[in-house]
Design a protein around this motif. Sequence first.
Motif, PDB file in Angstrom:
ATOM      1  N   CYS A 163      -2.816  14.803  -6.740  1.00 54.60           N
ATOM      2  CA  CYS A 163      -2.289  15.268  -5.452  1.00 54.60           C
ATOM      3  C   CYS A 163      -3.314  15.108  -4.340  1.00 54.60           C
ATOM      4  O   CYS A 163      -2.979  14.714  -3.213  1.00 54.60           O
ATOM      5  N   PHE A 164      -4.561  15.397  -4.635  1.00 57.52           N
ATOM      6  CA  PHE A 164      -5.633  15.282  -3.646  1.00 57.52           C
ATOM      7  C   PHE A 164      -5.816  13.829  -3.209  1.00 57.52           C
ATOM      8  O   PHE A 164      -5.855  13.523  -2.007  1.00 57.52           O
ATOM      9  N   ILE A 165      -5.897  12.922  -4.178  1.00 58.01           N
ATOM     10  CA  ILE A 165      -6.075  11.499  -3.857  1.00 58.01           C
ATOM     11  C   ILE A 165      -4.871  10.975  -3.098  1.00 58.01           C
ATOM     12  O   ILE A 165      -5.006  10.249  -2.107  1.00 58.01           O
TER      13      ILE A 165
ATOM     14  N   LEU B  54       0.824  -1.211   0.000  1.00 54.47           N
ATOM     15  CA  LEU B  54       0.000   0.000   0.000  1.00 54.47           C
ATOM     16  C   LEU B  54       0.859   1.262   0.000  1.00 54.47           C
ATOM     17  O   LEU B  54       0.570   2.222  -0.711  1.00 54.47           O
ATOM     18  N   LEU B  55       1.940   1.243   0.794  1.00 55.22           N
ATOM     19  CA  LEU B  55       2.841   2.380   0.848  1.00 55.22           C
ATOM     20  C   LEU B  55       3.446   2.654  -0.526  1.00 55.22           C
ATOM     21  O   LEU B  55       3.435   3.788  -1.019  1.00 55.22           O
ATOM     22  N   HIS B  56       3.926   1.606  -1.177  1.00 54.97           N
ATOM     23  CA  HIS B  56       4.595   1.798  -2.458  1.00 54.97           C
ATOM     24  C   HIS B  56       3.613   2.072  -3.601  1.00 54.97           C
ATOM     25  O   HIS B  56       3.956   2.780  -4.545  1.00 54.97           O
ATOM     26  N   LEU B  57       2.413   1.563  -3.513  1.00 53.06           N
ATOM     27  CA  LEU B  57       1.394   1.946  -4.506  1.00 53.06           C
ATOM     28  C   LEU B  57       1.054   3.427  -4.370  1.00 53.06           C
ATOM     29  O   LEU B  57       0.839   4.117  -5.367  1.00 53.06           O
TER      30      LEU B  57
ATOM     31  N   ALA C 158      -4.752   9.284   0.668  1.00 51.44           N
ATOM     32  CA  ALA C 158      -4.220   7.928   0.822  1.00 51.44           C
ATOM     33  C   ALA C 158      -2.975   7.922   1.711  1.00 51.44           C
ATOM     34  O   ALA C 158      -2.790   7.014   2.520  1.00 51.44           O
ATOM     35  N   TRP C 159      -2.133   8.934   1.571  1.00 49.04           N
ATOM     36  CA  TRP C 159      -0.907   9.013   2.369  1.00 49.04           C
ATOM     37  C   TRP C 159      -1.231   9.078   3.859  1.00 49.04           C
ATOM     38  O   TRP C 159      -0.578   8.435   4.676  1.00 49.04           O
ATOM     39  N   GLN C 160      -2.262   9.844   4.210  1.00 42.76           N
ATOM     40  CA  GLN C 160      -2.649   9.950   5.616  1.00 42.76           C
ATOM     41  C   GLN C 160      -3.086   8.600   6.177  1.00 42.76           C
ATOM     42  O   GLN C 160      -2.821   8.284   7.339  1.00 42.76           O
ATOM     43  N   LYS C 161      -3.746   7.812   5.357  1.00 42.85           N
ATOM     44  CA  LYS C 161      -4.180   6.473   5.797  1.00 42.85           C
ATOM     45  C   LYS C 161      -2.988   5.527   5.931  1.00 42.85           C
ATOM     46  O   LYS C 161      -2.916   4.737   6.864  1.00 42.85           O
ATOM     47  N   VAL C 162      -2.067   5.623   4.976  1.00 42.82           N
ATOM     48  CA  VAL C 162      -0.959   4.669   4.929  1.00 42.82           C
ATOM     49  C   VAL C 162       0.058   4.922   6.032  1.00 42.82           C
ATOM     50  O   VAL C 162       0.551   3.979   6.657  1.00 42.82           O
ATOM     51  N   ILE C 163       0.380   6.187   6.291  1.00 43.78           N
ATOM     52  CA  ILE C 163       1.464   6.438   7.249  1.00 43.78           C
ATOM     53  C   ILE C 163       1.083   6.086   8.688  1.00 43.78           C
ATOM     54  O   ILE C 163       1.960   5.981   9.533  1.00 43.78           O
ATOM     55  N   LYS C 164      -0.186   5.865   8.940  1.00 46.47           N
ATOM     56  CA  LYS C 164      -0.600   5.429  10.274  1.00 46.47           C
ATOM     57  C   LYS C 164      -0.026   4.055  10.604  1.00 46.47           C
ATOM     58  O   LYS C 164       0.103   3.693  11.767  1.00 46.47           O
ATOM     59  N   ARG C 165       0.343   3.303   9.578  1.00 48.48           N
ATOM     60  CA  ARG C 165       0.814   1.931   9.764  1.00 48.48           C
ATOM     61  C   ARG C 165       2.329   1.836   9.942  1.00 48.48           C
ATOM     62  O   ARG C 165       2.850   0.742  10.109  1.00 48.48           O
TER      63      ARG C 165
ATOM     64  N   ALA D  28       8.362   5.523   6.711  1.00 49.78           N
ATOM     65  CA  ALA D  28       7.481   5.977   5.627  1.00 49.78           C
ATOM     66  C   ALA D  28       8.183   7.007   4.751  1.00 49.78           C
ATOM     67  O   ALA D  28       8.159   6.910   3.515  1.00 49.78           O
ATOM     68  N   TYR D  29       8.834   7.977   5.369  1.00 50.10           N
ATOM     69  CA  TYR D  29       9.485   9.019   4.581  1.00 50.10           C
ATOM     70  C   TYR D  29      10.753   8.523   3.893  1.00 50.10           C
ATOM     71  O   TYR D  29      11.093   9.004   2.810  1.00 50.10           O
TER      72      TYR D  29
END
Length: 116
Positions: free
Chosen positions: A52-54, A9-12, A58-65, A71-72
């Motif tokens: 950019c919006f999408i 998910l992070l890499h997608l 998605a980034w906010q959802k992914v970085i929680k993990r 992540a960075y």
Amino acid sequence: MEKAKNYLLLHLNILLFSFTGVFSKAASVQFNRHGLKGIMLYVFVMLMFLNCFIYALAWQKVIKRFDLNVAYANKTVYLIWSQIWAVVIFHENLSLRNIIGLLVVFTGVMVVQRYE
């Protein structure tokens, strides 16, 4: 298995973000060819903003993990995708310096992954 899914998910998401540069470059090409009169300029600009919006959502959802440093550090893979798109879509040349830089980035990501 869950860890692999999270990294996928992070890499997608990073792959999605790399298309922002593609749309930006395409808009620039359209502007250079047709100025402000070309309709495709506005199409590519809108695609860039939508992307950019999408990505931001998605980034906010992914970085929680992940830990933020992981992540960075992985986000730098964006540079690899950008080079791939530059060669494949825009037919740009990939120099030896580009390849060395990409290897440095990839090595850095692998070092961070090793300690995660």
